[in-house]
Motif scaffolding. Structure first.
Motif, short mmCIF file in Angstrom:
data_model
loop_
_atom_site.label_atom_id
_atom_site.label_comp_id
_atom_site.label_asym_id
_atom_site.label_seq_id
_atom_site.Cartn_x
_atom_site.Cartn_y
_atom_site.Cartn_z
N SER B 313 30.79 29.57 63.44
CA SER B 313 31.12 30.81 64.15
C SER B 313 32.58 31.21 63.90
O SER B 313 33.00 32.29 64.29
CB SER B 313 30.89 30.63 65.65
N ASN B 314 33.36 30.34 63.24
CA ASN B 314 34.76 30.66 62.96
C ASN B 314 34.85 31.42 61.64
O ASN B 314 34.55 30.89 60.58
CB ASN B 314 35.58 29.36 62.88
N LYS B 315 35.28 32.68 61.74
CA LYS B 315 35.26 33.54 60.56
C LYS B 315 36.22 33.04 59.46
O LYS B 315 35.99 33.30 58.28
CB LYS B 315 35.63 34.97 60.95
N ALA B 316 37.26 32.34 59.86
CA ALA B 316 38.20 31.84 58.85
C ALA B 316 37.58 30.69 58.06
O ALA B 316 37.98 30.42 56.93
CB ALA B 316 39.49 31.39 59.53
N LEU B 317 36.61 30.00 58.68
CA LEU B 317 35.99 28.86 58.01
C LEU B 317 34.66 29.25 57.35
O LEU B 317 34.34 28.80 56.26
CB LEU B 317 35.75 27.72 59.01
N TYR B 318 33.86 30.06 58.04
CA TYR B 318 32.62 30.56 57.45
C TYR B 318 32.70 32.08 57.39
O TYR B 318 32.22 32.77 58.27
CB TYR B 318 31.41 30.06 58.24
N PRO B 319 33.37 32.58 56.32
CA PRO B 319 33.68 34.01 56.26
C PRO B 319 32.44 34.88 56.10
O PRO B 319 31.47 34.47 55.45
CB PRO B 319 34.58 34.12 55.03
N ASP B 320 32.49 36.08 56.70
CA ASP B 320 31.43 37.05 56.42
C ASP B 320 31.70 37.68 55.05
O ASP B 320 32.71 37.38 54.41
CB ASP B 320 31.41 38.12 57.54
N GLU B 321 30.81 38.57 54.64
CA GLU B 321 30.91 39.17 53.30
C GLU B 321 32.31 39.75 53.05
O GLU B 321 32.91 39.56 52.01
CB GLU B 321 29.85 40.27 53.12
N ALA B 322 32.82 40.51 54.05
CA ALA B 322 34.10 41.19 53.87
C ALA B 322 35.24 40.18 53.70
O ALA B 322 36.10 40.32 52.83
CB ALA B 322 34.38 42.09 55.07
N THR B 323 35.23 39.14 54.53
CA THR B 323 36.30 38.14 54.46
C THR B 323 36.19 37.32 53.18
O THR B 323 37.19 36.94 52.59
CB THR B 323 36.22 37.19 55.68
N PHE B 324 34.96 37.10 52.74
CA PHE B 324 34.74 36.28 51.54
C PHE B 324 35.37 36.93 50.30
O PHE B 324 35.70 36.27 49.34
CB PHE B 324 33.25 36.05 51.32
N LYS B 325 35.54 38.27 50.38
CA LYS B 325 36.17 38.98 49.26
C LYS B 325 37.62 38.57 49.08
O LYS B 325 38.21 38.78 48.02
CB LYS B 325 36.08 40.50 49.50
#
Lengths: 306, 350
Positions: B313-325
């Motif tokens: 659930s931590n976006k910095a560790l399991y990024p969503d599509e946008a963050t993964f870019k």
């Protein structure tokens, strides 16, 4: 005109025996020192391979780089960066050796002048730290020096400081940890020298009206000089190539010869350059050793003349 | 009992003891060569128990150290865990063994979105192991009110944070971050761009407390550092222990997204056992167990539901599509590393 006296059989046997006794150490020296050093020197004048290793073509660029010569392909202008690295390292190693001498001389004096039955116990105390792995001892210093470490906590507890001091990750911290690490190498040769010192010479010096400092400067220091030289070399040499202290205690912010070497072989994959730095380092160490041997001889020579 | 027979008895007893520890020593052996603290010891133990394969583990500190050791002819290892760009280097040096790992059971669990090595896009010699990012671990109290989701905080820090910053002592990480901060590629070999990154670092270095590659987590918690460039897995472990004190953030300019793969060495003496190990590691339960221990990123789709919610659930560790870019994969630079090295030497000797 008489011919040279014939060498007796016994004498010939003795000489051969001497040679035979030298063989193992000579072999050791050749196999474990001269051959590897020769290999290192050979690698240092070859061409760098893209992924480490070397291509067997002569290329002196590694030395050109150390001596600061420009090189168009490498985007290098005149730059004496490596002189700076060697000089800084020499400064830190020299400071370490001198501090170790200042601390080690009185200690060695005290041990050598202690009653005979206590000496071995005192010497054991000096060598006791060697029973603990060097890396563990470095980590202990890190725990002492860090912001919330022992040193800062004591100072703050005494109310001497309000904010924690920056002790770790400074050149001073590197020197401190190395003085601690190499102090026994200073004390042991000094002890050997001071123990051999004839106390009657000191008495004679006083009888002839020399003050304490003059006695030290003109009698004690020259006579214990081999110990001083050996101690200085034995602390300076390992401090010069030390890799652990600058990395862990120094915070790696400033390049030293030890870290430069690791970087050349690992992250830069530049074996010839690493080998060239190694060769220069070995030459410096060799010079230090020659200095040590000569100072011993000088004293022995003087002794023979007096 | 005389001394000799006593010794003999002792030896026999020891050997018997060994046999007890490895009841199925005949089932073969496997030698892993991995980064330190980069695999759950329990996972290795379970694998040995299940298969009877006696598994040993040796550690290295970084990619270069491992390469130097394998190049120097260290044999006996079966599997190494290089980063993707190091895998490319090892392939070009002919150190890996392509045996068609994609046909192994469990390969279908691998999420196709994760990084592929240019030299092995279809997993002939290596399988994805763990991925993550290099972001910033921050001390919440010391950085309150500051914008920390940017590389500016370390390269052009506010007065309050000067002397409280730690950067990685790693040429690709540190120079890479400076390149990204200046808007260039993390794999740039353009002299002008590298010169700019160099000047950025030289200007910022007086404000840095240290450059390290270990023990950063504790020091951010206890306030030695306020901000530190740090790897996501280790950062997540620290956040777990001190949620109220520290946080892991990704600078919005972009980050180094890294991935380590499990690779079969050319000189591997135990290929069959290694394949069994790959299959074992592809199992969702095993992958999840290991990921939970590493606090890392599993490339295993089927393992996702089994991984701690605190991680996923931590976006910095399991990024969503946008963050993964934001994730930039480090590539091998070939001879370009010489330029990087001269930049690195310059900033380190300064």
């Amino acid at each position: 005109m008489s011919a040279a006296p014939p060498i007796s059989r016994l004498e010939r046997r003795r000489r051969q025996g001497g040679l035979a006794l030298l063989t193992p150490s000579a072999l050791l020296l050749i196999c474990l020192f001269l051959v590897p050093l020769g290999l290192v020197a050979t690698y240092s004048i070859m061409t760098r391979g893209t992924y480490g290793g070397v291509i067997w073509q002569l290329d002196f660029d590694a030395y050109a780089r150390i001596f600061g010569l420009p090189n168009e392909d490498e985007l290098r202008d005149w730059d004496f960066i490596y002189f700076g690295v060697f000089l800084r390292t020499a400064g830190i190693a020299g400071t370490t050796a001198l501090l170790a001498l200042l601390i080690g001389y009185p200690a060695a004096w005290f041990i050598a002048r202690a009653p005979r039955r206590r000496r071995s116990a005192l010497l054991l105390l000096v060598t006791l730290p060697f029973f603990v792995n060097a890396l563990v001892r470095i980590y202990a210093w890190m725990l002492i020096l860090r912001s919330d470490g022992l040193a800062n906590n004591i100072l703050m507890g005494l109310g001497l400081i309000k904010e924690p001091l920056t002790l770790i990750y400074t050149p001073g911290a590197i020197v401190l940890s190395m003085v601690y690490q190499y102090l026994p190498f200073m004390v042991l040769p000094l002890y050997a020298s001071i123990e051999k010192l004839d106390p009657r010479l000191i008495e004679a010096s006083f009888d002839l009206g020399a003050a304490r400092f003059t006695t030290f400067r003109r009698v004690i220091a020259p006579l214990t000089w081999p110990g001083i030289a050996a101690g200085l070399v034995l602390t300076f040499v390992p401090a010069f190539g030390n890799f652990i202290a600058p990395t862990l205690i120094g915070g790696s912010k400033q390049l030293q010869v030890g870290t430069l070497l690791a970087q050349a072989f690992l992250s830069a994959r530049d074996w010839p350059f690493g080998a060239a730095v190694s060769t220069v380092l070995s030459l410096i160490v060799l010079a230090a050793l020659i200095f040590m041997v000569r100072s011993e001889r000088g004293v022995v020579g003087k002794g023979a003349r007096s | 009992m005389n001394r000799k027979s006593c010794l003999g008895t002792l030896t026999a007893a020891c050997l018997a003891g060994l046999a007890l520890v490895h009841p199925a020593a005949a089932a073969g052996k496997l030698a892993l060569y991995n980064w330190s603290i980069y695999i759950d010891p329990q996972v290795i133990e379970d694998f040995s128990k299940e298969t009877g394969i006696a598994t040993t583990l040796d550690n290295y500190g970084n990619n270069e150290e491992m390469l130097a050791k394998i190049q120097a002819g260290a044999t006996g290892y079966d599997i190494v865990f290089p980063s993707v760009h190091m895998q490319d280097i090892m392939t070009s040096l002919d150190l890996l063994q392509p045996v068609g790992l994609q046909s192994l059971k469990g390969h279908e669990n691998i999420d196709p979105k994760y990084f592929r090595a240019k030299t092995d896009p279809d997993h002939q010699a290596c399988m994805p192991y763990n991925w993550g990012s290099t972001g910033l671990l921050v001390n919440k109290t010391m950085t309150s009110g500051q914008d920390v989701e940017t590389w500016k905080v370390v390269f052009d820090p506010p007065e309050a944070l000067k002397g409280k910053i730690a950067m990685l002592d790693d040429v690709r990480e540190t120079v890479g971050a400076a390149l990204i901060y200046n808007g260039f590629s993390i794999n740039s070999t353009d002299p002008k761009e590298l010169a700019k990154a160099r000047d950025t670092i030289i200007k910022a270095k007086p404000y840095w407390a240290a450059m390290l590659t270990d023990g950063i987590g504790d020091k951010v918690v206890n306030g030695d550092f306020a901000v530190a460039q740090w790897w996501s897995g280790s950062a997540a472990q620290t956040v777990d222990t001190a949620k109220d004190k520290v946080d892991y953030v990704l600078p919005r300019e972009g980050v180094n997204g890294f991935q380590e793969n499990m690779c079969l060495l050319k000189t591997a003496p135990d290929v069959a056992e290694a394949k069994l190990f790959f299959e074992y590691m592809m199992r969702p339960d095993v992958s999840a167990k290991n990921t939970n221990w590493l606090r890392g990123g599993s490339p295993n789709k089927a393992a996702l539901p089994l991984i701690d919610k605190g991680l996923t659930s931590n976006k910095a560790l399991y990024p969503d599509e946008a963050t993964f870019k934001l994730f930039n994969l480090v590539q091998d630079l070939g001879d370009g590393i010489r330029l990087w090295d001269s930049v690195w030497t310059k900033v380190k000797a300064d």
